[in-house]
Each structure stands twice: as C-alpha cells, then as structure tokens.
Design a protein around this motif. Structure first.
Motif, short mmCIF file in Angstrom:
data_model
loop_
_atom_site.label_atom_id
_atom_site.label_comp_id
_atom_site.label_asym_id
_atom_site.label_seq_id
_atom_site.Cartn_x
_atom_site.Cartn_y
_atom_site.Cartn_z
N LEU A 66 47.67 30.89 38.36
CA LEU A 66 46.67 31.16 39.40
C LEU A 66 46.05 32.54 39.23
O LEU A 66 44.84 32.72 39.39
CB LEU A 66 47.32 31.06 40.78
CG LEU A 66 47.23 29.73 41.51
CD1 LEU A 66 47.94 29.82 42.85
CD2 LEU A 66 45.79 29.30 41.73
N GLU A 121 42.15 33.36 38.87
CA GLU A 121 41.49 34.21 39.86
C GLU A 121 40.80 35.40 39.19
O GLU A 121 39.68 35.78 39.55
CB GLU A 121 42.51 34.71 40.89
CG GLU A 121 41.88 35.53 42.00
CD GLU A 121 42.89 35.99 43.04
OE1 GLU A 121 42.46 36.51 44.08
OE2 GLU A 121 44.11 35.82 42.82
N TYR A 133 39.82 26.29 39.49
CA TYR A 133 40.58 27.18 40.37
C TYR A 133 40.75 26.55 41.75
O TYR A 133 41.84 26.56 42.34
CB TYR A 133 39.85 28.52 40.46
CG TYR A 133 40.53 29.58 41.30
CD1 TYR A 133 41.90 29.83 41.20
CD2 TYR A 133 39.79 30.36 42.20
CE1 TYR A 133 42.51 30.81 41.97
CE2 TYR A 133 40.38 31.34 42.96
CZ TYR A 133 41.75 31.56 42.85
OH TYR A 133 42.35 32.53 43.62
N SER A 134 39.67 25.97 42.27
CA SER A 134 39.72 25.31 43.58
C SER A 134 40.67 24.12 43.55
O SER A 134 41.44 23.90 44.49
CB SER A 134 38.32 24.88 43.98
OG SER A 134 38.34 24.15 45.19
N LEU A 160 44.30 25.45 43.57
CA LEU A 160 44.66 25.99 44.89
C LEU A 160 44.91 24.88 45.90
O LEU A 160 45.87 24.94 46.69
CB LEU A 160 43.54 26.89 45.41
CG LEU A 160 43.41 28.29 44.81
CD1 LEU A 160 42.09 28.91 45.25
CD2 LEU A 160 44.57 29.18 45.23
N THR A 161 44.06 23.86 45.88
CA THR A 161 44.10 22.82 46.92
C THR A 161 45.14 21.75 46.65
O THR A 161 45.95 21.42 47.53
CB THR A 161 42.72 22.17 47.06
OG1 THR A 161 41.73 23.19 47.25
CG2 THR A 161 42.68 21.21 48.24
N THR A 207 48.96 23.79 43.96
CA THR A 207 49.87 24.75 44.58
C THR A 207 49.86 24.67 46.11
O THR A 207 50.66 25.32 46.76
CB THR A 207 49.52 26.19 44.16
OG1 THR A 207 48.20 26.50 44.61
CG2 THR A 207 49.58 26.35 42.65
N SER A 230 47.94 25.95 48.27
CA SER A 230 47.87 27.33 48.75
C SER A 230 47.19 27.43 50.11
O SER A 230 46.21 26.73 50.39
CB SER A 230 47.10 28.19 47.74
OG SER A 230 46.83 29.47 48.26
N ARG A 274 45.48 29.79 50.88
CA ARG A 274 44.22 30.49 50.61
C ARG A 274 43.14 29.55 50.07
O ARG A 274 42.02 30.00 49.77
CB ARG A 274 44.44 31.60 49.57
CG ARG A 274 45.43 32.68 49.98
CD ARG A 274 45.45 33.79 48.94
NE ARG A 274 45.92 33.30 47.64
CZ ARG A 274 45.37 33.64 46.49
NH1 ARG A 274 44.32 34.43 46.45
NH2 ARG A 274 45.87 33.18 45.35
N ALA A 275 43.45 28.27 49.93
CA ALA A 275 42.54 27.34 49.25
C ALA A 275 41.14 27.33 49.87
O ALA A 275 40.13 27.42 49.16
CB ALA A 275 43.13 25.94 49.23
N GLU A 312 39.34 30.94 49.58
CA GLU A 312 39.00 31.26 48.20
C GLU A 312 37.88 30.37 47.68
O GLU A 312 36.96 30.82 47.01
CB GLU A 312 40.23 31.12 47.31
CG GLU A 312 41.29 32.18 47.52
CD GLU A 312 40.87 33.53 46.96
OE1 GLU A 312 40.94 33.71 45.74
OE2 GLU A 312 40.47 34.39 47.76
N THR A 313 37.96 29.08 47.98
CA THR A 313 36.92 28.16 47.51
C THR A 313 35.57 28.54 48.09
O THR A 313 34.56 28.62 47.37
CB THR A 313 37.27 26.71 47.88
OG1 THR A 313 38.50 26.34 47.23
CG2 THR A 313 36.17 25.75 47.42
#
Length: 497
Positions: free
Chosen positions: A194, A198, A220-221, A224-225, A228, A230, A232-233, A236-237
C-alpha cells in the motif's frame, strides 16, 4: 486522465518526448499511443481500438501496441465478465508476449510490458475461476518486475505492479492461491504494498509518468477497498480521483463503488445517475446492479427495476445469483412470500457460484426466509444509515427471536451500528452477545464480532483484550467467510506483536 492541458495536442506532443519509453524506438509511447491509453481508462474502448489499429499500421514495429491491445481486452472482460469472450481473447496473450520479448531488451518497457500482460490476465482469470493459471501469471509478473527494478531502478512504473502484488498477497486469506505462491517463495506485505502505491499516486502528477496516474489510482483504490478493507478507502479514493477527467466512466465507477461500499449511499446514487453515457463508452451492466444495491439499501423497492435491467443486459457470469437474491428480498419486504420463494429458486438454478457474492447468495437461500426486521436493519446499515438501522432494530426484542442465528444476527447488527456511531462500549456489549449466541453456528456473526471487538480494543489500547478477541476469531471454525476473517485477525495480531 485530467491534467490542465492534457487534451491539448501541443501538450501531448511535448510530453511524449520526455517519457522514458520514447527514448527507445521500438517501445514508442508516442502521442497516438498516449491518447489510446487515455481512452482505455475513460472506458472508450472502441476509440482506443481505432487509434491502436492506426498506430499498428503506421508503426508496425512499435512494441507498445501489443500492451495497449491487452489493456483493451482487460477492460472489455472486466466490464462484461463474459466467459465466451474470455475463452476467445485469452489466446491473444502468447503472441503479444512473443512480440514484446523479441524486441529491445535495453528498454525498461520490455520486461515491464511482459509483466503487465501477465498481471492483467491473472486478475481476469481469478474472476473466471482459473486459480492455478492466475497464480502462475502472478509469479511470472513478480519475477519480471523484480528483474526490471534491478535493471532500471529509476523506472517508477515497476512499483505499480510490485505494490499491487505485495498488497494483494499480503492480505490474501489462506487457500489455494496463497499456498501455491508461497511454495515459490512469493509472499506479500499489505502495509509495504500500500505504501508503494500511495507514494506513486502522490508523486506521479509531478513527474513525467503523469499519464499513468489514473491506472495507479484505479489499482490503489481497489486494494484499499476490497483487499485491505482500509478505513481510509473512501477518503483516499475521493482525494486521488479528483484530478481525473469527468469524461471518464472508470472514474464514475470508482467513486460510486467505494461510496456504496463505505456507507456513502446517497452519494453513490447521485454519481451513478450522473455518470457519463453514450455509444462511445463500453457497456458496463454492473453499474445497473450497483444502482440496484444502493437503492435497496435505502429500502427503495424501485431497486427491482435496476436488477431486472442488469439481468437483461448482462452477458457475464457474476452477480446473477446475487441479483435474484435481492429481488427475493424486495418481494419479502413487500409482503410477497410467494414471490420470495420464486426468486429464491432462481438463486439456486441461475448463474454461477464463482464470485463471492454469488456464493453467499446461494448460502442465504438454503434455509428459511430472513426475518424482515433484521433484513431492514441489515440493508440500512449497508447503506450507512446507522441511525435508521437502529430505529428498525428497535422494533424487535431479543425474546421475539426464537432461532439462535437470529439472536446472533440481532446483536451483531446492533454492535455494528453502535460501532459506526462511535458508541464503542455498547458495540462491545452486543458483540459479546453475538458470540454467545452464534458460536458453533455456520453464520459468520460470532467470528466477525470477535474480529471487530479486537479492533475496538486496539483503539482503546487494551492490547491484552485485543489479542484475546483476535484469537477467539481465529479459533472459530466451520463458519462463513472463515478464511477472510481468520486472515484479518492474524494480520491484526502481527501488528500487535
């Protein structure tokens, strides 16, 4: 992809002169190729095909062409999930790799392009149940990228694939794919993967690699979604897609998907309603399915129209069973028990059980119909309507529920809502009761409650209780989502240690 002057022909003409790949004549990511690449990530696949065909005619030796052709196949299959198309298109892989491998081995694009093609096919094969071939392609992609990173350490695009592979493998639950790759010594690390992605997303707009920004954000999105999970998904997206063009259907998909998954349901509905449309865009039936999900999460029975539209236009293998499950729920919410049974039979007979949501849909209809009030609480929670979900659940009392499974779900749903509303002690109390009623059952409520308890105790810095909760989740066996819950609990224990 949106940068202030990206659509300017002058800007493209100047930009491509400075791209690392254009220093090598046979890997020429020229203005024509960049425009085709841009069209791919806006999901204007026919326009991309036309530019690629023109490039192939003008510069038949340009080894970037087979990579671009593979991007088109990748997104065609990603949006259609059509098995016949998959069986037809996968035969293109070998010839493309041969064309690239025989070209300029002094270019950083040589090994990179081979790795990309392998990685794209691995991601697609996983959707069609070809796990062994997918594992072999991940192994090959990882090896090629590692070698390329040694030969060309300044070539930033290496870290897009390496970050993705590391994050995915680091979060993968125990199973065939993970055990197969670990026999080859390939192990991931979700945190470092990640961080790699990032860093790329953050630095790429200020570098000569800017045209590849949208692809980095896409992966990356996704990590995250869905990989992991996350917290923060969503943030961050939304942060990183901001600079992408509003003409991109892929941008609309990313925003809507993450919004729906992270409890921003109203936002998802608006994004889907206002998404780019027209003949220039690739057909994407999944977006109607997603709108159906979002509408039903606010208990809008008009969602049925979107599920029917998806089922009519979809030629793929995924979300068929799950669409019929949601239609069954709509019937149940409308008091139509016969309609529920009819759609439940469709869940059993139609579609495939490859996708996780379709597998779960099949599990859902094996027993009796769900309690309507619990179902309302569940749907409202999934939409992020936590207060309304609690109001729905308040109409029930534990004594109204005769089955242990229903009692476990009742407290699990209460716990999840309280946690999202920041009422952590109330959440812990309900999770405890969900474990008490749900341990030993096939339903996932008890194990997931233990997992969430561990995460709350970590926030409270009560590390002893956190460790005990994670171990409780790990020690529960034979329930739904066992591998995923156990994997998350083990990862949490690693962070504790």
């Amino acid at each position: 992809m949106q940068i202030k002057a990206l659509n300017s022909k002058l800007f493209l003409a100047v930009l491509f002169l400075f791209l690392p790949g254009t220093l090598f004549a046979k890997f020429d990511f020229n203005a024509n190729c960049l425009k085709a690449y841009q069209f791919v990530f806006e999901l204007k696949l026919n326009a991309a095909r036309q530019l690629i065909a023109a490039e192939k005619k003008m510069h038949p030796d340009n080894a970037i062409v087979p990579l671009l052709e593979n991007y088109v196949d990748f997104f065609q299959l990603l949006t259609s999930e059509n098995k016949e198309e998959f069986n037809k298109l996968k035969s293109n892989k070998g010839a493309r790799l041969d064309q690239i491998a025989d070209d300029d081995n002094k270019s950083p694009y040589n090994l990179y392009a081979q790795a990309e093609i392998n990685l794209q096919w691995a991601l697609i094969r996983g959707r069609f149940g070809e796990q062994f071939n997918a594992a072999m392609e991940i192994k090959k992609a990882n090896s090629l990228l590692q070698e390329n990173a040694k030969k060309f350490p300044a070539f930033q695009l290496n870290f897009k694939g390496l970050g993705l592979i590391s994050a995915v493998l680091g979060s993968l639950p125990d199973g065939f794919m993970k055990s197969t790759l670990s026999t080859f010594g390939i192990k991931g690390n979700a945190k470092s993967g990640l961080a790699m992605m990032e860093k790329l997303a953050e630095g790429m707009p200020k570098s000569t690699y800017e045209p590849f920004y949208e692809e980095v954000v896409f992966y990356y999105s996704f990590v995250l979604t869905d990989v992991t999970h996350s917290e923060r998904a969503y943030a961050e997206t939304m942060k990183y897609v901001e600079r992408i063009s509003e003409n991109s259907l892929l941008k609309a998909y990313l925003k809507a998907y993450v919004s729906a998954k992270r409890g921003h349901n109203e936002e998802a509905i608006v994004i889907l309603a206002e998404r780019p449309s027209g003949a220039q865009y690739q057909a994407f039936p999944y977006l109607d399915y997603l709108m159906g999900i979002a509408r039903l999460n606010k208990l809008d029975s008009g969602a049925a129209g979107y599920f029917h539209k998806f089922l009519q236009s979809n030629k793929g293998i995924s979300y068929i069973k799950d669409s019929y499950l949601h239609l069954a729920w709509i019937a149940l919410l409308n008091g139509d028990a016969k309609g529920y049974q009819g759609y439940a039979e469709k869940v059993k007979s139609a579609g495939y059980a490859i996708n996780e949501r379709d597998k779960q849909a099949l599990n859902e209809v094996q027993g009796v119909a769900p309690n309507v009030t619990l179902l309302k609480g569940r749907l409202l929670f999934d939409g992020g309507y936590y207060g309304k979900s609690l109001e729905a659940l308040a109409r029930l009392k534990e004594g109204d529920l005769n089955q242990l499974k229903d009692r476990a779900e009742y407290h699990y749903r209460l716990g999840r809502n309280h946690e999202e509303l920041g009422k952590l002690d109330a959440a812990l109390d309900n999770y405890e009761k969900a474990i008490q009623y749900g341990k030993g059952l096939k339903a996932y409520f008890a194990a997931n409650s233990a997992l969430f308890m561990g995460k709350i105790y970590m926030k409270k810095k009560n590390f002893g209780q956190a460790r005990a909760s994670f171990n409780t989740a790990i020690n529960m066996k034979g329930h739904q989502y066992e591998n995923s819950i156990e994997s998350q609990a083990r990862d949490s224990l690693k962070r504790l240690n």
